[in-house]
Write a protein that holds these residues in place. Structure first.
Motif, mmCIF file in Angstrom:
data_model
loop_
_atom_site.group_PDB
_atom_site.id
_atom_site.type_symbol
_atom_site.label_atom_id
_atom_site.label_comp_id
_atom_site.label_asym_id
_atom_site.label_seq_id
_atom_site.Cartn_x
_atom_site.Cartn_y
_atom_site.Cartn_z
ATOM 1 N N PHE A 23 0.853 -1.189 0.000
ATOM 2 C CA PHE A 23 0.000 0.000 0.000
ATOM 3 C C PHE A 23 0.886 1.236 0.000
ATOM 4 C CE2 PHE A 23 0.625 -1.070 4.491
ATOM 5 C CZ PHE A 23 0.943 0.156 5.066
ATOM 6 N N GLU A 24 0.347 2.315 -0.549
ATOM 7 C CA GLU A 24 1.137 3.545 -0.622
ATOM 8 C C GLU A 24 0.212 4.749 -0.679
ATOM 9 O OE1 GLU A 24 5.257 5.077 -2.749
ATOM 10 O OE2 GLU A 24 4.180 3.375 -3.597
ATOM 11 N N HIS A 25 0.624 5.808 0.000
ATOM 12 C CA HIS A 25 -0.131 7.060 -0.019
ATOM 13 C C HIS A 25 0.877 8.205 0.114
ATOM 14 C CE1 HIS A 25 -2.811 10.320 1.237
ATOM 15 N NE2 HIS A 25 -3.784 9.619 0.689
ATOM 16 N N PRO A 26 0.688 9.296 -0.632
ATOM 17 C CA PRO A 26 1.666 10.394 -0.597
ATOM 18 C C PRO A 26 1.846 11.041 0.771
ATOM 19 C CG PRO A 26 -0.305 11.003 -1.854
ATOM 20 C CD PRO A 26 -0.371 9.540 -1.620
ATOM 21 N N ALA A 27 0.821 10.958 1.624
ATOM 22 C CA ALA A 27 0.927 11.543 2.964
ATOM 23 C C ALA A 27 1.458 10.495 3.937
ATOM 24 C CB ALA A 27 -0.432 12.077 3.415
ATOM 25 N N SER A 28 2.742 10.161 3.781
ATOM 26 C CA SER A 28 3.442 9.243 4.690
ATOM 27 C C SER A 28 2.732 7.904 4.848
ATOM 28 C CB SER A 28 3.644 9.893 6.071
ATOM 29 O OG SER A 28 4.409 11.063 5.954
ATOM 30 N N ASN A 29 2.149 7.417 3.745
ATOM 31 C CA ASN A 29 1.440 6.124 3.756
ATOM 32 C C ASN A 29 0.324 6.088 4.797
ATOM 33 O OD1 ASN A 29 2.932 4.987 1.632
ATOM 34 N ND2 ASN A 29 4.569 4.371 3.032
ATOM 35 N N SER A 30 -0.407 7.194 4.880
ATOM 36 C CA SER A 30 -1.582 7.226 5.752
ATOM 37 C C SER A 30 -2.757 6.572 5.036
ATOM 38 C CB SER A 30 -1.926 8.664 6.140
ATOM 39 O OG SER A 30 -2.191 9.433 4.973
ATOM 40 N N PHE A 31 -3.827 6.319 5.789
ATOM 41 C CA PHE A 31 -4.960 5.575 5.251
ATOM 42 C C PHE A 31 -6.242 6.393 5.214
ATOM 43 C CE2 PHE A 31 -2.597 1.608 5.829
ATOM 44 C CZ PHE A 31 -3.073 0.848 4.760
ATOM 45 N N PRO A 32 -6.692 6.787 4.019
ATOM 46 C CA PRO A 32 -8.085 7.206 3.879
ATOM 47 C C PRO A 32 -8.964 5.966 3.868
ATOM 48 C CG PRO A 32 -6.989 7.286 1.756
ATOM 49 C CD PRO A 32 -5.940 6.893 2.770
ATOM 50 N N ARG A 33 -10.261 6.140 4.067
ATOM 51 C CA ARG A 33 -11.153 4.991 4.166
ATOM 52 C C ARG A 33 -11.130 4.131 2.895
ATOM 53 N NH1 ARG A 33 -15.736 2.635 6.995
ATOM 54 N NH2 ARG A 33 -15.898 0.700 5.822
ATOM 55 N N GLN A 34 -11.044 4.743 1.724
ATOM 56 C CA GLN A 34 -11.079 3.985 0.480
ATOM 57 C C GLN A 34 -9.905 3.012 0.386
ATOM 58 O OE1 GLN A 34 -11.315 6.397 -3.033
ATOM 59 N NE2 GLN A 34 -11.631 4.664 -4.405
ATOM 60 N N LEU A 35 -8.724 3.446 0.821
ATOM 61 C CA LEU A 35 -7.551 2.573 0.777
ATOM 62 C C LEU A 35 -7.676 1.454 1.814
ATOM 63 C CD1 LEU A 35 -4.855 2.038 -0.587
ATOM 64 C CD2 LEU A 35 -3.775 3.636 1.010
ATOM 65 N N LEU A 36 -8.229 1.776 2.970
ATOM 66 C CA LEU A 36 -8.497 0.739 3.973
ATOM 67 C C LEU A 36 -9.401 -0.350 3.401
ATOM 68 C CD1 LEU A 36 -9.169 2.920 7.151
ATOM 69 C CD2 LEU A 36 -7.305 1.273 6.902
ATOM 70 N N ASP A 37 -10.436 0.083 2.691
ATOM 71 C CA ASP A 37 -11.381 -0.875 2.124
ATOM 72 C C ASP A 37 -10.741 -1.731 1.038
ATOM 73 O OD1 ASP A 37 -13.289 0.078 3.838
ATOM 74 O OD2 ASP A 37 -14.375 1.253 2.341
ATOM 75 N N LEU A 38 -9.880 -1.130 0.223
ATOM 76 C CA LEU A 38 -9.172 -1.885 -0.813
ATOM 77 C C LEU A 38 -8.314 -2.983 -0.203
ATOM 78 C CD1 LEU A 38 -7.924 0.828 -3.356
ATOM 79 C CD2 LEU A 38 -9.491 -1.058 -3.844
ATOM 80 N N LEU A 39 -7.560 -2.614 0.837
ATOM 81 C CA LEU A 39 -6.679 -3.578 1.486
ATOM 82 C C LEU A 39 -7.486 -4.683 2.163
ATOM 83 C CD1 LEU A 39 -3.908 -4.540 2.293
ATOM 84 C CD2 LEU A 39 -3.874 -2.846 4.134
#
Length: 255
Positions: A23-39
């Motif tokens: 998983f990866e996010h530009p803000a220090s690999n933080s988690f928005p809800r959509q990315l949480l759901d994908l994972l």
């Protein structure tokens, strides 16, 4: 497989019965809800994949492993329902990791905060670098690590959890995390970590998948109430995030 969206990305690769989830996010690999759901969805899929014996969970880049919840989404919460919905994302993810039939090996290459500590705690075995310090900063922004607490306490115990939680501004070293049981092995750099991780996973992936699945169930005995418990905890965090204290603290943190 790659799943990309404006709120980050998730990449799955499978080789020699080992599934690697990044998983990866530009803000220090933080988690928005959509990315949480994908994972969460991908872990549920891999749990049933007969071609997978083992899952490696990692994040992209060379900075932070995971900065926890997305501050932007926390600030966007306007009512109790939205608050519970957002924090339930972490509840569902941890439960997916707990219920997954495959052993999950974590690769923690850098600093980890809040929900990221919960994710590391929900892995069955964790490799980390010496720079992979951890912090539970939730009290500093007016909430608490309620959703992830069961996973963290299960790994390091209530005493260590209380030490981390109450010293919300203090980083705990990777050596501390290893001594408490969060990390199984630590290495001076990412190169050494990856070499050890590869060797470990190549052996583990050749063990009897049925035996691994049965051991996973043993590891997680006594957590059968988490499906409801973690969602209940999400409601607590969802209420607290609406407070003026938390609103002001989040704005200061963003600055």
């Amino acid at each position: 497989m790659a799943s990309e969206n404006p709120n980050g990305s998730l990449i799955t690769s499978i080789e020699n019965k080992i599934a690697t989830l990044q998983f990866e996010h530009p803000a220090s690999n933080s988690f928005p809800r959509q990315l949480l759901d994908l994972l969460t969805a991908e872990l549920n899929n891999l749990s049933e994949n007969q071609n997978v014996s083992l899952i490696v969970l990692k994040s992209g880049g060379s900075g932070a492993f995971c900065a926890g919840a997305s501050f932007d989404e926390l600030l966007a919460v306007t009512n109790l329902e939205e608050g519970k919905y957002f924090f339930s994302g972490f509840a569902h993810l941890i439960n997916a990791m707990r219920n997954c039939k495959k052993i999950i090996v974590g690769r923690v290459h850098g600093k980890t905060v809040g929900g990221g500590v919960g994710i590391a705690s929900a892995c069955d075995y964790v490799f980390a670098t010496k720079s992979a310090s951890i912090k539970l900063s939730e009290l500093a922004i007016g909430i608490g690590p309620f959703v992830i607490e069961p996973a963290v306490s299960r790994k390091i115990g209530k005493t260590a959890l209380s030490e981390m939680t109450l010293s919300a501004h203090e980083w705990k070293s990777a050596d501390w995390a290893t001594a408490k049981g969060l990390y199984a092995e630590t290495y001076e750099n990412i190169e050494d970590l990856d070499l050890a991780l590869t060797n470990f996973c190549s052996k583990l992936s050749n063990y009897n998948p049925e035996a691994l699945a049965e051991m996973k169930m043993v590891f997680w005995e006594g957590t059968e109430n988490w499906d409801q418990l973690l969602v209940d905890r999400a409601a607590i965090s969802g209420k607290l995030v609406l407070s003026d204290f938390t609103r002001n603290a989040l704005e200061q943190f963003k600055k």
